[in-house]
Write a protein that holds these residues in place. Structure first.
Motif, mmCIF file in Angstrom:
data_model
loop_
_atom_site.group_PDB
_atom_site.id
_atom_site.type_symbol
_atom_site.label_atom_id
_atom_site.label_comp_id
_atom_site.label_asym_id
_atom_site.label_seq_id
_atom_site.Cartn_x
_atom_site.Cartn_y
_atom_site.Cartn_z
ATOM 1 N N ILE A 167 0.853 -1.191 0.000
ATOM 2 C CA ILE A 167 0.000 0.000 0.000
ATOM 3 C C ILE A 167 0.884 1.235 0.000
ATOM 4 N N MET A 168 0.526 2.207 -0.844
ATOM 5 C CA MET A 168 1.227 3.492 -0.855
ATOM 6 C C MET A 168 0.274 4.573 -0.355
ATOM 7 N N THR A 169 0.699 5.288 0.662
ATOM 8 C CA THR A 169 -0.111 6.385 1.180
ATOM 9 C C THR A 169 0.658 7.687 0.976
ATOM 10 N N GLY A 170 0.038 8.786 1.365
ATOM 11 C CA GLY A 170 0.718 10.069 1.242
ATOM 12 C C GLY A 170 -0.258 11.154 0.847
ATOM 13 N N PRO A 171 0.099 12.415 1.125
ATOM 14 C CA PRO A 171 -0.816 13.521 0.865
ATOM 15 C C PRO A 171 -1.148 13.682 -0.611
ATOM 16 N N SER A 172 -2.264 14.347 -0.853
ATOM 17 C CA SER A 172 -2.666 14.676 -2.210
ATOM 18 C C SER A 172 -1.573 15.527 -2.865
ATOM 19 N N GLY A 173 -1.265 15.223 -4.102
ATOM 20 C CA GLY A 173 -0.253 15.995 -4.827
ATOM 21 C C GLY A 173 1.174 15.541 -4.577
ATOM 22 N N SER A 174 1.345 14.462 -3.818
ATOM 23 C CA SER A 174 2.719 14.048 -3.485
ATOM 24 C C SER A 174 3.369 13.196 -4.582
ATOM 25 N N GLY A 175 2.599 12.768 -5.573
ATOM 26 C CA GLY A 175 3.206 12.037 -6.696
ATOM 27 C C GLY A 175 2.791 10.577 -6.819
ATOM 28 N N LYS A 176 1.801 10.156 -6.037
ATOM 29 C CA LYS A 176 1.413 8.738 -6.024
ATOM 30 C C LYS A 176 0.866 8.279 -7.386
ATOM 31 N N THR A 177 -0.059 9.051 -7.932
ATOM 32 C CA THR A 177 -0.661 8.653 -9.205
ATOM 33 C C THR A 177 0.383 8.682 -10.332
ATOM 34 N N THR A 178 1.274 9.656 -10.271
ATOM 35 C CA THR A 178 2.342 9.720 -11.278
ATOM 36 C C THR A 178 3.188 8.454 -11.226
ATOM 37 N N LEU A 179 3.566 8.039 -10.031
ATOM 38 C CA LEU A 179 4.385 6.830 -9.913
ATOM 39 C C LEU A 179 3.607 5.601 -10.395
ATOM 40 N N LEU A 180 2.332 5.532 -10.026
ATOM 41 C CA LEU A 180 1.512 4.396 -10.454
ATOM 42 C C LEU A 180 1.394 4.346 -11.990
ATOM 43 N N SER A 181 1.237 5.513 -12.602
ATOM 44 C CA SER A 181 1.084 5.530 -14.063
ATOM 45 C C SER A 181 2.398 5.162 -14.760
ATOM 46 N N LEU A 182 3.520 5.474 -14.138
ATOM 47 C CA LEU A 182 4.817 5.063 -14.700
ATOM 48 C C LEU A 182 4.981 3.545 -14.583
ATOM 49 N N ILE A 183 4.677 3.009 -13.391
ATOM 50 C CA ILE A 183 4.795 1.556 -13.185
ATOM 51 C C ILE A 183 3.830 0.826 -14.120
ATOM 52 N N GLY A 184 2.657 1.424 -14.339
ATOM 53 C CA GLY A 184 1.634 0.793 -15.182
ATOM 54 C C GLY A 184 1.892 0.921 -16.667
#
Ligand code: ADP
Ligand code: MG
Length: 246
Positions: free
Chosen positions: A51-68
């Protein structure tokens, strides 16, 4: 080579499913350029639920889209299912996506298709016979507890039921890796819980690996490991779920 992906180890102790080294990412150009990921290092092993947590805007979706394999990495190294994505061709990126299941915050079901057709469509992208895809779609909907609702259109399903169809669609191809971006964000507490427990159960049955982004503290306990994104950096990387939830 994607051939290597097909022989991906379902067993332990081989290559990690995800292996990231010194990954940076920037949006924009010139003076407007903004760094959103900074020196990311992360390994995820086969069968892990991270599980990856963290504040909004911290880059989670960006990292997920790169991995994906939905966005091209710019620097560093990002290996997914044996495929290096830095410098990968568009064809290699597309081929890799066939081995990944995606679940988003919004279920993204096609509203003019029934639950069963939504799931079956995902199988047809992998070109099998209609009879086989139909049976597989029905079986997968039964596995998520929606056998009776397979002929329903999304507008006649609840939020939790739609997300369960999205899970069925993501898992029906038995992907090696499932990426979920805030899958419970639009759900009430109980539906959110049901949805992640279902993901956990199906993933364990199929031996697939899950990386799940969430703000939802109530579901952290399904993780084998929790990582935290803050301002583009992964701040923890080896915490067990038991210590993280305390
Ligand atoms: P999170 O998922 O943790 O909320 P995101 O990865 O969506 O974070 O966003 C990280 C940062 O990158 C934010 O500052 C966001 O505004 C910015 N950002 C996200 N997507 C884009 C984009 N396509 N173009 C420019 N900036 C973006
Ligand atoms: Mg996000």
């Amino acid at each position: 080579m994607i051939g290597e992906v097909l022989q991906m180890p379902s067993a332990r102790h081989t290559e990690p499913v995800v292996s990231i080294n010194a990954l940076d990412h920037y949006y924009g150009q010139g003076r407007l350029q903004k760094q959103v990921l900074c020196n990311i290092n992360l390994e995820i092993q086969a069968g892990e639920i991270v599980i990856m947590t963290g504040p909004s805007g911290s880059g989670k979706t960006t990292l997920l889209s790169l991995i994906g394999s939905l966005r091209s990495p710019q620097s560093g190294s990002l290996k997914v299912l044996g495929q290096e994505l830095c410098g990968a061709s568009p064809q290699q990126m597309v081929a890799l996506r066939r081995h990944i299941g995606y679940i988003f915050q919004a279920h993204n079901l096609l509203k003019f298709l029934t639950a069963q057709q939504n799931v079956q469509m995902s199988l047809e992208l992998h070109s099998r016979s209609a009879a086989v895809t139909r049976a597989k779609a029905e079986a997968m909907l039964a596995a998520v507890g929606l056998a009776e609702r397979s002929r329903y259109y999304p507008e006649n399903l609840s939020g939790g039921q739609k997300q369960r169809v999205a899970i069925a669609r993501a898992l029906v191809n038995q992907p090696k890796l499932v990426l979920a971006d805030e899958p419970t964000a639009a759900l009430d507490k109980q539906s959110g819980r049901d949805v992640v427990e279902l993901m956990q159960r199906l993933a364990k049955e199929q031996g697939c690996t899950i990386l799940l982004v969430t703000h939802d503290n109530r579901i952290l306990d399904i993780a084998d490991r929790i990582v935290q994104m803050e301002d583009g950096c992964l701040t923890t990387n080896a915490q067990s779920s038991s210590t993280a939830v305390v």
